[in-house]
Design a protein around this motif. Structure first.
Motif, short mmCIF file in Angstrom:
data_model
loop_
_atom_site.label_atom_id
_atom_site.label_comp_id
_atom_site.label_asym_id
_atom_site.label_seq_id
_atom_site.Cartn_x
_atom_site.Cartn_y
_atom_site.Cartn_z
N THR A 47 -11.27 -0.22 -3.27
CA THR A 47 -9.93 0.08 -3.75
C THR A 47 -9.95 1.31 -4.63
OG1 THR A 47 -8.07 -0.72 -5.07
CG2 THR A 47 -10.24 -1.58 -5.65
N SER A 48 -8.87 2.06 -4.61
CA SER A 48 -8.79 3.21 -5.50
C SER A 48 -8.03 2.83 -6.77
CB SER A 48 -8.06 4.35 -4.78
OG SER A 48 -6.78 3.90 -4.38
N LYS A 49 -7.65 1.53 -6.89
CA LYS A 49 -6.68 1.17 -7.93
C LYS A 49 -7.30 0.53 -9.17
CE LYS A 49 -3.68 0.78 -4.05
NZ LYS A 49 -2.98 -0.06 -3.10
N PHE A 98 -4.75 -4.58 -5.69
CA PHE A 98 -5.84 -4.42 -6.66
C PHE A 98 -7.13 -5.04 -6.16
CE2 PHE A 98 -3.06 -7.93 -7.80
CZ PHE A 98 -3.92 -9.02 -7.80
N ARG A 99 -7.06 -5.80 -5.05
CA ARG A 99 -8.27 -6.51 -4.65
C ARG A 99 -9.09 -5.77 -3.61
NH1 ARG A 99 -5.09 -11.68 -3.84
NH2 ARG A 99 -4.96 -12.58 -5.93
N GLY A 100 -8.48 -4.75 -3.00
CA GLY A 100 -9.20 -4.02 -1.96
C GLY A 100 -9.51 -4.89 -0.76
N ASN A 125 0.83 -1.21 0.00
CA ASN A 125 0.00 0.00 0.00
C ASN A 125 0.86 1.26 0.00
OD1 ASN A 125 -2.36 -1.37 -0.12
ND2 ASN A 125 -2.85 -1.21 2.05
N LEU A 175 -6.61 -4.13 3.75
CA LEU A 175 -6.93 -3.39 4.97
C LEU A 175 -8.11 -4.02 5.73
CD1 LEU A 175 -6.25 0.35 4.11
CD2 LEU A 175 -4.88 -1.21 5.49
N ASP A 199 4.70 5.77 6.06
CA ASP A 199 5.21 6.14 4.74
C ASP A 199 5.02 7.62 4.46
OD1 ASP A 199 2.71 6.77 3.31
OD2 ASP A 199 2.27 4.61 3.42
P1 ADP Z 1 -5.83 -2.43 -2.44
O1 ADP Z 1 -4.41 -2.14 -2.10
O2 ADP Z 1 -6.01 -3.74 -3.11
O3 ADP Z 1 -6.49 -1.30 -3.17
P2 ADP Z 1 -6.23 -2.28 0.40
O4 ADP Z 1 -7.28 -2.83 1.28
O5 ADP Z 1 -4.84 -2.69 0.65
O6 ADP Z 1 -6.65 -2.58 -1.08
O7 ADP Z 1 -6.33 -0.69 0.48
C1 ADP Z 1 -7.55 -0.05 0.18
C2 ADP Z 1 -7.32 1.39 -0.30
O8 ADP Z 1 -6.83 2.19 0.76
C3 ADP Z 1 -6.29 1.51 -1.39
O9 ADP Z 1 -6.85 1.30 -2.66
C4 ADP Z 1 -5.81 2.95 -1.21
O10 ADP Z 1 -6.64 3.84 -1.87
C5 ADP Z 1 -5.94 3.18 0.27
N1 ADP Z 1 -4.67 3.02 1.00
C6 ADP Z 1 -4.31 1.97 1.77
N2 ADP Z 1 -3.08 2.16 2.31
C7 ADP Z 1 -2.65 3.36 1.89
C8 ADP Z 1 -1.47 4.14 2.12
N3 ADP Z 1 -0.45 3.68 2.88
N4 ADP Z 1 -1.39 5.35 1.52
C9 ADP Z 1 -2.39 5.82 0.74
N5 ADP Z 1 -3.53 5.13 0.50
C10 ADP Z 1 -3.68 3.93 1.07
#
Ligand code: ADP
Ligand code: MG
Length: 563
Positions: free
Chosen positions: A81-83, A98-100, A37, A103, A62
Motif C-alpha cells: 500500500t502507498s497509504k 489502508f490494508r493493501g 481506491n 487489489l 477514474d
Molecule cells: P490499499 O487501498 O489498502 O492501499 P489496494 O490493494 O486497494 O490497497 O491498493 C494498493 C495500492 O495501489 C494503493 O495503495 C495505491 O497506491 C494503488 N492504487 C490502487 N488503485 C488505484 C487507483 N485507482 N489510482 C491510483 N492508485 C491506485
C-alpha cells in the motif's frame, strides 16, 4: 482420528483465495474497493460499469493520480500500500484504504486488467493478471487516471459464484454501493451503467440535494433539509427528510464518517430518535449525514470490508447528531407555522388550522385575522375510514383527525389538573407488573414527583420491574403496562429535563386517545368536537401535528371551477 492430515502452511495461491473471500464477498464488494481506491487517488470523476451484476465485468475508471509504471506490479502484492507505512499512520488515517489487500484479493479471483497513467505522462502502462498471476505488463496509451477491468469474477471459486443470489439482487447491491459513495462524496461525479444502460449519475457539484434527486427522485429531494453542526473538534453536515416524508425501511438512512459510508445501527437509532413522536410507526426518514472527526477519533479497522467504525468519543458524537437533527426538525416546524400564519393573513377566506408551537402568537402588526382562529361551532355529519370526522362550519368543510383531536382534548385536561395540583389517580383493581430497562428505571428515579403528580403510582418490584398500582383517571382505560412503558420511554429519551412534564402528559394523552380505525357513533363524535372546541389550541395535537384540515367554501368553489 486415523485420517487426520498433517498441519501445513497453505500454498500462497490458496491462502490468497481464502483471504479474498474476506474482502471480496460479492461483486458489490469489489466495486466498493475499487471506488475506495479511486477516491484515495483524488479522483473527481468516477465511472462504474457492470455486466451481469459485475460477475461478467466490473470496470471502474477514474481521473485520479494514477500509478507509476515501476510501482504497478507492487499494487498487486499482499499488504502493499502507498497509504500506510507505520503504526502511527494507522492512527491518523485520511484514506479509505489502508490494508493493501483489495487489489491482490480481487485479482486472486478474477482476470484483471489495469491501465493507468500519471498526469502529464505521454504513455502510461497496462498490467494483466489471471487469477493472481501477472501475465503481462507493457506501456499503454491512457489518459491520466486509472481504469480497472475485472472480468469473470469468482471464475476460479465456483462456490462463491453459487452464493451470489439473483443477478437482479446483486445489481441492486452494486447500485446501492455507488449511491452510498455518491452521497458520501457529493463533490465527486459518479456514473453507473448496468449492462450498458446508464442508471445513475451525479453532477459532482458538492450539493447533497442533487445526489438525493438522482438516487431517490426530485420529490424526495424537495423534502430534504440541511443539518449542520460543529462543536469541540467534531462536525457534521448533510440532509434529513421532513417527518412527513418517510420510507418503509431504514435503507435510505446514509451515514458517513470522514467521507466513508458506514453501517452503524447506533447512529441510525440516534438519528431516528430525534424524530421521536413525529414518525408514524414503521416509517423511517431519509437522511445522508457526514460526520467529520479527527482521524485519531475513529477506528475503521474493525471490519474486513471497513464498513463499520468505532468512535473514541461515541457519546459526544451521538449527542451532536441528536441535537443537529432535532434543531433541523424544529426549524421545519417553525417554518410550517410561518407558512400557515402567512396564509391566514393573506387570504380573507382562510380560517385554516394554525399549528402553534409558540406560547403566544408573535406580536405582529394588528391583523384582520387572529393567528389561531377560534374553532367555530361545527356540525358533525360523519366519519370516513374510521379515522377522520367530517364536519361543516360557517366557513366550509372540516376534516378532523379523531386521534389527534382526542389527544389535544385529553392533554389539555391532564395539563389543567396538573397545574391545579395533581392529576387524579385511578387505582387498578389488579396491580400490573411491568418489566423495565435501565433507562426506564432511571427515568422513574429522576421523575418521581412528576410521575406522582401525573397520577401514576409505581412501586419497585424486584430488580428490573415495578408494580403499577394506579394510572391517571380518564374515562377511557388504556392498557396500563403499555401506558407506563410509553411514558417512561418518553421520559428516558428527553432532550432536556424542562420538557418532562409536557412529554409525560403528551404520552399519556396519546395512549388514552381513541385510535384511528375505531368506529365512533355520531354522539361520540359530536362530544369529541365539542370538547375540542373548548381547548385553547384546537388546531394542533400536543406533538404539534394538525388536528384538522379546513376547506373553505371559496376553496371548494375554486376547485369546482366556479371562481
Ligand atoms: P490499499 O487501498 O489498502 O492501499 P489496494 O490493494 O486497494 O490497497 O491498493 C494498493 C495500492 O495501489 C494503493 O495503495 C495505491 O497506491 C494503488 N492504487 C490502487 N488503485 C488505484 C487507483 N485507482 N489510482 C491510483 N492508485 C491506485
Ligand atoms: Mg484500496
Amino acid at each position: 482420528m486415523s485420517d487426520r492430515r498433517p498441519i501445513r502452511i497453505l500454498p500462497p495461491d490458496v491462502a490468497a483465495k481464502i483471504a479474498a473471500g474476506e474482502v471480496v464477498e460479492r461483486p458489490a464488494s469489489a466495486v466498493k474497493e475499487l471506488i475506495d481506491n479511486s477516491l484515495d487517488a483524488g479522483a473527481t470523476d468516477i465511472t462504474v460499469e457492470a455486466r451481469d451484476a459485475g460477475l461478467k465485468l466490473i470496470r471502474v475508471t477514474d481521473n485520479g493520480c494514477g500509478i507509476p509504471a515501476h510501482d504497478l506490479h507492487l499494487a498487486f502484492d499482499s499488504h502493499a500500500t502507498s497509504k500506510v507505512s507505520t503504526l502511527e499512520d494507522l492512527e491518523r488515517l485520511t484514506t479509505l484504504g489502508f490494508r493493501g489487500e483489495a487489489l491482490p484479493s480481487i485479482a486472486a479471483v478474477s482476470r484483471l486488467d489495469m491501465v493507468t497513467a500519471l498526469e502529464g505522462e505521454e504513455v502510461g502502462s497496462h498490467i494483466r493478471l489471471e487469477y493472481g498471476e501477472i501475465v503481462e505488463q507493457s506501456p499503454h496509451a491512457s489518459p491520466p487516471g486509472t481504469r480497472v477491468a475485472v472480468s469473470d469474477l469468482f471464475g476460479n471459486v465456483p462456490v462463491r459464484r453459487k452464493f451470489v443470489r439473483s443477478l437482479r439482487a446483486e445489481a441492486n447491491q452494486v447500485r446501492s454501493i455507488v449511491v452510498q459513495y455518491a452521497l458520501a462524496r457529493p463533490d465527486v461525479r459518479f456514473s453507473l451503467t448496468l449492462d450498458g444502460v446508464p442508471v445513475f449519475h451525479t453532477p459532482g457539484s458538492g450539493d447533497v440535494r442533487a445526489v438525493i434527486a438522482a438516487a431517490y427522485g426530485p420529490e424526495a429531494a424537495r423534502h430534504m433539509h440541511d443539518v449542520e453542526m460543529a462543536e469541540s473538534g467534531l462536525a457534521l453536515r448533510g440532509m434529513v427528510s421532513a417527518p412527513g416524508f418517510t420510507r418503509q425501511n431504514r435503507s435510505a438512512i446514509h451515514l458517513h464518517v470522514n467521507g466513508r459510508p458506514v453501517q452503524n445501527r447506533n447512529l441510525a437509532f440516534v438519528l431516528e430518535e430525534a424524530y421521536s413522536g413525529r414518525l408514524m410507526t414503521g416509517r423511517h426518514p431519509l437522511a445522508s449525514v457526514n460526520l467529520v472527526l479527527p482521524p485519531s477519533d475513529v477506528d475503521p479497522n474493525i471490519h474486513p470490508a471497513k464498513s463499520e467504525v468505532r468512535f473514541a468519543r461515541e457519546r459526544e458524537v451521538h449527542g451532536m447528531l441528536h441535537r443537529a437533527v432535532s434543531d433541523t426538525l424544529l426549524q421545519i416546524r417553525l417554518a410550517e407555522i410561518e407558512i400557515h400564519s402567512t396564509a391566514a393573513l393573506d387570504s380573507s377566506d382562510a380560517v385554516t388550522s394554525t399549528p402553534s408551537l409558540l406560547d403566544e402568537p408573535p406580536a405582529a402588526e394588528p391583523s384582520p385575522q387572529p393567528l389561531v382562529p377560534d374553532l367555530p361551532v361545527l356540525r358533525v355529519f360523519g366519519q370516513t375510514n374510521a379515522e377522520f370526522i367530517v364536519a361543516e362550519g360557517p366557513q366550509g368543510l372540516y376534516m378532523i383527525d379523531q386521534h389527534a383531536a382526542h389527544e389535544r382534548v385529553l392533554f389539555d385536561r391532564l395539563d389543567r389538573q396538573f397545574e391545579d395540583g395533581e392529576v387524579s389517580a385511578q387505582p387498578l383493581l389488579e396491580p400490573a407488573t411491568i418489566e423495565l430497562d435501565a433507562a426506564q428505571l432511571l427515568a422513574i428515579e429522576e421523575n418521581r414527583e412528576l410521575l406522582r403528580r401525573t397520577g401514576f403510582v409505581l412501586e419497585p418490584f424486584g430488580s428490573g420491574a415495578c408494580l403499577i398500582r394506579a394510572i391517571p383517571a380518564i374515562d377511557r382505560t388504556p392498557h396500563p403496562v403499555e401506558l407506563v412503558g410509553e411514558v417512561l420511554t418518553e421520559l428516558a429519551s428527553l432532550p432536556a429535563p424542562s420538557a418532562a412534564r409536557e412529554r409525560a402528559l403528551a404520552a399519556t394523552a396519546c395512549k388514552m386517545a381513541v385510535k384511528a380505525g375505531q368506529t365512533l357513533d355520531l354522539q361520540e363524535m359530536r362530544e369529541l368536537v365539542r370538547q375540542l372546541e373548548r381547548t385553547a389550541r384546537p388546531a394542533t395535537c400536543p406533538h404539534g401535528r394538525p388536528t384538522m384540515i379546513h376547506l373553505s367554501h371559496v376553496q371548494l368553489e375554486r376547485e369546482f371551477g366556479r371562481r
